[in-house]
Each structure stands twice: as structure tokens, then as C-alpha cells.
Motif scaffolding. Structure first.
Motif, mmCIF file in Angstrom:
data_model
loop_
_atom_site.group_PDB
_atom_site.id
_atom_site.type_symbol
_atom_site.label_atom_id
_atom_site.label_comp_id
_atom_site.label_asym_id
_atom_site.label_seq_id
_atom_site.Cartn_x
_atom_site.Cartn_y
_atom_site.Cartn_z
ATOM 1 N N ALA A 172 -15.840 -8.715 16.804
ATOM 2 C CA ALA A 172 -16.993 -7.864 16.889
ATOM 3 C C ALA A 172 -16.792 -6.371 16.738
ATOM 4 O O ALA A 172 -16.013 -6.242 16.724
ATOM 5 N N LYS A 182 -25.206 -6.527 8.472
ATOM 6 C CA LYS A 182 -24.860 -8.174 8.348
ATOM 7 C C LYS A 182 -25.731 -8.502 7.563
ATOM 8 O O LYS A 182 -25.262 -9.642 7.263
ATOM 9 N N TYR A 184 -23.557 -13.356 15.161
ATOM 10 C CA TYR A 184 -24.523 -12.549 15.263
ATOM 11 C C TYR A 184 -26.560 -13.265 15.838
ATOM 12 O O TYR A 184 -27.548 -12.678 15.453
ATOM 13 N N ASP A 213 -26.805 -6.381 16.416
ATOM 14 C CA ASP A 213 -25.862 -7.519 17.233
ATOM 15 C C ASP A 213 -26.424 -8.469 18.705
ATOM 16 O O ASP A 213 -27.716 -7.920 18.403
#
Length: 632
Positions: free
Chosen positions: A10, A102, A351, A538
Motif C-alpha cells: 500500500a 483508486k 482494495y 483503502d
């Protein structure tokens, strides 16, 4: 296949841990990425001649210039920035956060899927073309390219269902054989050109008749060279295979300098080698093969160098060339399959945007193979028709890499490099847009992949929203002390919305309200708990809980992507470390329940009390051990 052995971390997290398997010299790993990059020689000269005609050699020079002065510097920087094989997508992921980041990554994954799957289908289709055009191949199979392509794709899927090992050893043998055979064909072709000057003269005269002057030729070449862009494929794969490169004893996990140097040698050598082959092959095929042979149905369509191999070196050598080409094209599909098998689990599960089966190899192989079958059917196993889609995937990934290194250079305060990388990004942007306008098939397919990825990802994310989504809970010493003191009687936690300006009087007011609403006694054993929402996009992470004292009240503070999931995880952890089932007290959330539920799904807050209770219910089916949730 073991092309990539890392899982991306991450943003801001530690680098991923790699498996302890045998590493290889950079030139050996170059062959692994080379089965994708070098195999394009099987069809690139034919596609270039079809797209640029007599200008093919000049347009190829433009392509080589962009490769050496654009793609190569960009990916050398990518290798330095992501030495664990994460690639340019991970660089952008680190630079862009929250849902916008994202969504951007998911879109890039759609283009990456386009690139890799079209690599599989185009390579298999060209392998089929080499089969049916070989004079020793049974004539009954002529015209059945679609069936042969599907058989090759099915065989590829079957191999991966059973496991695929020793990939690098096979790749070295295939690449070495393929390049040697191509070098022989090109050398023989050049001998024919130099021994017959009229060939060059005829081409030169025809070029000036068609385009008039050199300025026009260069201008037209600049316009048509985007159609040749699939000759730059392989750079993203070259970075992805970095974990396979043997570094030096002084390498560290944070900065494997030896591996980075080896990968830069890999990228540079591959680019230089391919540039020489591209220039030489475009010259000999354009000058020696009649233009009509490149057209659809022509003997040189999708197999220009194979045409010369048969024409100048005979059926025996030509057949050997065909076999070598078919094998490396098939193996290029294997490299692409391996790339997808490593790319999808690297991002989507982290994700929270993948079904459970996406973590398993076999279901993914079946899904990818089914997509390849569909693409093959849509394009009717036509090599030329798939060129635009392939180039689109390649160019978008290169554009994203150029943007990523530009942003990285800007962040590092490197002004000159920022400008230079920005110019390269602008060139790739022009090339990408030009290719999309000219051949929109690639963007259409990518849009389908993007829609499918985002659709499945959002549904999966929603379905998994009620998971704990926590990999661990860590209490500091003060937090442990608070809980140990209360565990002798009852552990009562009061959920408090974190605003950053809480003072002693706010906690006293909150406590009085909770005592009144829940008919409690203020025995001094209550502990406030506050969650600061960080990046709600996240999905999971480790919770670090710190204890603090504000006025006379004890407070547990932590950061997390979502409030209910974090509270549920803390409650279960408290139960496990103290042996006491805790109680938590909430106020009802004001507002529309549907709106609050959507707020929870996308920004991590909303219907906190009922959502926390539902998460606890799913995580702990035993009611006697489940933490108690009270709402006043």
C-alpha cells in the motif's frame, strides 16, 4: 510461471516481501521479457509495411527514436522508483490517493488487461498464420486460423492450470534461437539488396514520386508511426520481472542497487537489440516483398520475415523459422498470462475489490482464457485488426509511466528532468490519441475491461464492506493500562466522533448524555474511543491504538479507513487480550439511513452503530462472546 513474485504494498507502506527463489543474471531475465518484446518481429514488419507502405523504414526510424529517447529513459526511472516490480501503476498509486487514485489505477488495470490479453490473442493468431502458410502444413487446415488460434489459447490455459515452471530457462533458449534465425534472414535479405542496387533505386524513385520531397516524407512518417507502436511492447514487462534479477550482496530490501543496475542493463540491451532488428527488418521487407503480398490474404501478411525465409533460404529453413516463431509467439502469450495472474491479485484484493476466487490461480486462468477466446472471436483471429487494440494498451501504459516519472521528478525537485519527462509524456500523449482516433478498437476493448473491472470491484467492495478489514491491532502501553484497570470490573467504551478540537468539557458533556440515555452509573470506568478516518478508499490495514488522557477522561485514539470496522476490530481485540466481553455505547446517527449507509460505503462513516453491530455479528457468531452494542 514465475515471472513476478511480489505483491505490491500500500502507499506509504513497507516494500513487499519477495519469495526466496533462485535469482538470475540480467541477460537471462531479459529473455523472459524478450519473449513478449522480441516476438513482435514475427508480425511487426508486416504491420509496419501495411500501415506506412514505402515509408515503413523511415517511420520505423521515428519509432526507434521514440523508443531510445523516450520509452527507455522513462522505464529506467521506473525501475529505480519501483525496484520490487510494481511498475508505473504502483508509482501513480503512491502519488495519487483516495477514490480518485483508486479509480485511476482501476482504469489503468483495464488498459493493462487489454495489453496482456491482446498479446495473447494476437500472438496466437500470428502463430496460426505461420502454421497455415507453411508449405508442409496440411492444406485442409488452410482457412481455419480461428480454430487453430483457439487451440493455441486453450493449450496455453491448460499449461497454467497445471503449473508453469522453469520459465526463464525456456525463454533463453527460445529467444536465442529466434534472434539467430531472424539475424540470418535479415542478413541474407541485406545481401540481396546490396547485390542488386536497382532494388534500392526503385524504392527510392517510388518514394519521391509518391511523396515529392524529404520534408513531406518525414511529416507523413510522424503521422503514421503511431500505427507501429506495438513495436515498443515489453517495457512494462521488463520492469515487472525485476524481482527475478540477481542483485549484489550489498543490496538491501529498501534499496536493491545491484538489481536496479541489472534491470537498467536489461532494458537498455533489449531496446538497442530490438531497435537494430526493427530498422533492418523494415528495410529488407519493404524493399524485397511486393506491396500486394502484405495485404490481407497475402503470403507476407503478418509474417513478412517468414516470407523471406521461405523465399530466399528454402522450405527447410523456412519451416525451422516458422516453428521458432510459433513457439516464441505462444510463449509470449504465456508471459502475458503470467503478467495478468500477478497484476490482478496485486491490487484488487488489497482494495477489497475482488471476489474471493480472484486470489486463486485456476479460476483466474479460466476467466482470462475465456476473455481471450471472446477477443479472438470478435477480431476473427486477424493479426492486422488486433494491432490497433494492442498498440492502444501499450501506449496507455507507456503514457502512464511517462506521467509517473514526470510527477516523481517534480516531487524530487528535479526541474530539468521534469521538463524532459514532461516532453516525453506529451509525445506519448500525441501518439496515444492519434492511435485511438485512427483505430478506436483498443479503447473500446479497454473500456469494456475497465467497466467490467470497476463493476465487479464495486460489487465486491460493497459485499465485503462488513468484514473486519483489519490485519492486526496494536495497543500502546497507556492503552493497555486503561483496559487492564477496567477489566477487573467492566469494560465500557463510549464511541466519540473525532473532530480534533475536543477539550475536557466536551468529554464531560458526552459522558453525562450517555449516562442519561443508557441509565448508567458514572463509576469512572468508562473509556472514550475515537477513530480518525484516513483514506476511506483503502480497504484494510493494521490499527495502532494509543491511549491519552484529556482532563479526567481516558481516551483511545486510532486511525483507520472506516469507523465501524475499526471499532469492531478493537472490541474483539480487547475481549481477546483481557478475557472480558466489552460494551460500547453510541448515539443514533441523524439523517437519512440510506444516505448514511452510502456514506459508510464510500467515506467510512455514517450508520456507525448498526454497522458496527452487523460487523461484530458476522465476525463472532457466538452471542455469549460477542461484544455488546448499546445505542441511546
Amino acid at each position: 510461471m514465475t515471472a513476478v513474485t511480489t505483491a505490491s504494498s500500500a502507499p506509504g507502506a513497507a516494500e513487499p516481501t519477495e519469495t526466496h527463489e533462485k535469482k538470475h543474471s540480467w541477460w537471462q531475465v531479459m529473455c523472459l521479457t524478450g519473449v513478449d518484446y522480441f516476438s513482435t518481429l514475427g508480425y511487426q514488419p508486416g504491420i509496419a509495411a501495411l500501415a506506412a507502405g514505402l515509408l515503413s523504414p523511415i517511420a520505423t526510424l521515428v519509432l526507434v527514436g521514440l523508443t531510445l529517447l523516450g520509452a527507455l529513459p522513462v522505464y529506467r526511472r521506473v525501475a529505480a522508483e519501483s525496484p520490487h516490480g510494481q511498475g508505473s501503476i504502483a508509482m501513480l498509486e503512491r502519488l495519487l490517493s483516495r477514490w480518485g487514485g483508486k479509480a485511476f489505477v482501476l482504469a489503468l488495470l483495464g488498459f493493462a488487461a487489454t495489453d496482456f490479453i491482446i498479446t495473447m490473442t494476437l500472438s496466437a493468431a500470428d502463430g496460426a498464420a505461420h502454421m497455415v502458410e507453411n508449405p508442409l502444413f496440411p492444406s485442409a487446415w488452410h482457412g481455419h486460423n480461428m480454430l487453430i488460434t483457439l487451440v493455441l489459447l486453450a493449450a496455453l490455459g491448460a499449461v497454467f492450470l497445471n503449473g508453469f515452471k522453469e520459465a526463464i530457462g525456456i525463454a533463453v533458449g527460445l529467444v536465442a534461437t529466434f534472434l539467430v534465425l531472424n539475424a540470418i534472414v535479415i542478413a541474407v535479405g541485406l545481401v540481396h539488396v546490396f547485390s542488386n542496387p536497382s532494388v534500392f533505386t526503385s524504392w527510392n524513385d517510388a518514394l519521391f514520386v509518391e511523396h515529392g520531397n524529404i520534408t513531406t516524407m518525414i511529416a507523413v512518417s510522424l503521422l503514421v508511426f503511431p500505427k507501429l507502436a506495438l513495436g515498443m511492447s515489453g517495457f512494462e514487462t521488463g520492469v515487472a520481472v525485476m524481482p527475478q534479477v540477481r542483485g549484489e550482496e550489498s543490496d538491501t530490501e529498501e534499496r536493491p542497487a545491484g538489481r536496479i543496475r541489472g534491470t537498467k542493463k536489461l532494458l537498455t540491451t533489449a531496446a538497442l537489440t530490438m531497435s537494430v532488428f526493427l530498422i533492418a527488418s523494415s528495410w529488407v521487407t519493404t524493399l524485397l516483398i511486393p506491396a500486394e503480398a502484405f495485404e490481407e490474404g497475402g503470403e507476407a501478411n503478418g509474417r513478412a520475415l517468414a516470407y523471406l525465409a521461405h523465399d530466399y533460404l528454402g522450405s527447410a529453413f523456412g519451416t525451422a523459422y516458422d516453428v521458432s516463431t510459433i513457439l516464441i509467439l505462444w510463449f509470449a502469450g504465456a508471459s502475458a498470462m503470467a503478467g495478468l495472474l500477478n497484476l490482478i491479485p496485486r491490487y484488487l484484493p488489497r482494495y477489497g475489490m475482488s471476489p474471493e476466487w480472484a486470489a486463486a490461480t485456476r479460476p483466474l486462468v479460466v476467466t482470462i482464457s475465456a476473455a481471450a477466446f471472446l477477443i479472438t472471436w470478435i477480431f476473427d483471429a486477424d493479426v492486422d485488426a488486433q494491432g490497433g487494440a494492442y498498440a492502444t494498451g501499450v501506449l496507455v501504459l507507456m503514457l502512464s509511466a511517462a506521467v509517473a516519472v514526470t510527477l516523481a521528478a517534480h516531487k524530487a525537485g528535479q526541474r530539468v528532468r521534469t521538463v524532459l519527462f514532461g516532453l516525453i509524456a506529451a509525445v506519448f500523449a500525441y501518439t496515444t490519441v492519434s492511435n485511438v482516433i485512427e483505430r478506436p478498437d483498443g479503447v473500446k476493448i479497454a473500456a469494456c475491461f475497465i467497466a467490467a473491472i470497476i463493476g465487479v470491484s464495486l460489487v465486491s467492495r460493497i459485499m465485503r464492506s462488513f468484514e473486519l478489514r483489519v490485519t492486526g491491532v496494536e495497543l500502546d502501553k497507556k492503552a493497555e493500562t486503561f483496559l487492564r484497570e477496567c477489566a477487573r470490573r467492566k469494560i465500557r467504551l463510549i464511541a466519540n466522533e473525532h473532530e480534533g478540537t475536543e477539550g475536557p468539557e466536551e468529554y464531560e458533556d458526552k459522558l453525562r448524555q450517555m449516562v442519561l440515555d443508557n441509565d448508567l452509573a458514572d463509576d469512572g470506568d468508562t473509556i472514550f474511543v475515537e477513530v480518525l478516518v484516513t483514506d476511506p478508499s483503502d480497504f484494510e490495514g493494521t490499527l495502532k491504538v494509543r491511549g491519552e488522557v484529556t482532563g479526567r477522561r481516558r481516551v483511545l485514539r486510532l486511525e483507520a479507513p472506516a469507523v465501524p470496522n475499526a471499532l469492531a476490530a478493537v472490541l474483539l481485540h480487547v475481549r481477546d487480550v483481557t478475557g472480558v466481553v466489552p460494551h460500547i455505547y453510541f448515539e443514533w446517527t441523524e439523517g437519512n439511513p440510506v444516505t448514511n449507509l452510502l456514506r459508510f460505503l464510500f467515506i467510512g462513516v455514517g450508520e456507525v452503530a448498526p454497522t458496527t453491530r452487523e460487523i461484530l455479528r458476522r465476525a463472532e457468531p457466538d452471542r455469549s462472546r460477542r461484544p455488546h452494542v448499546h445505542v441511546g
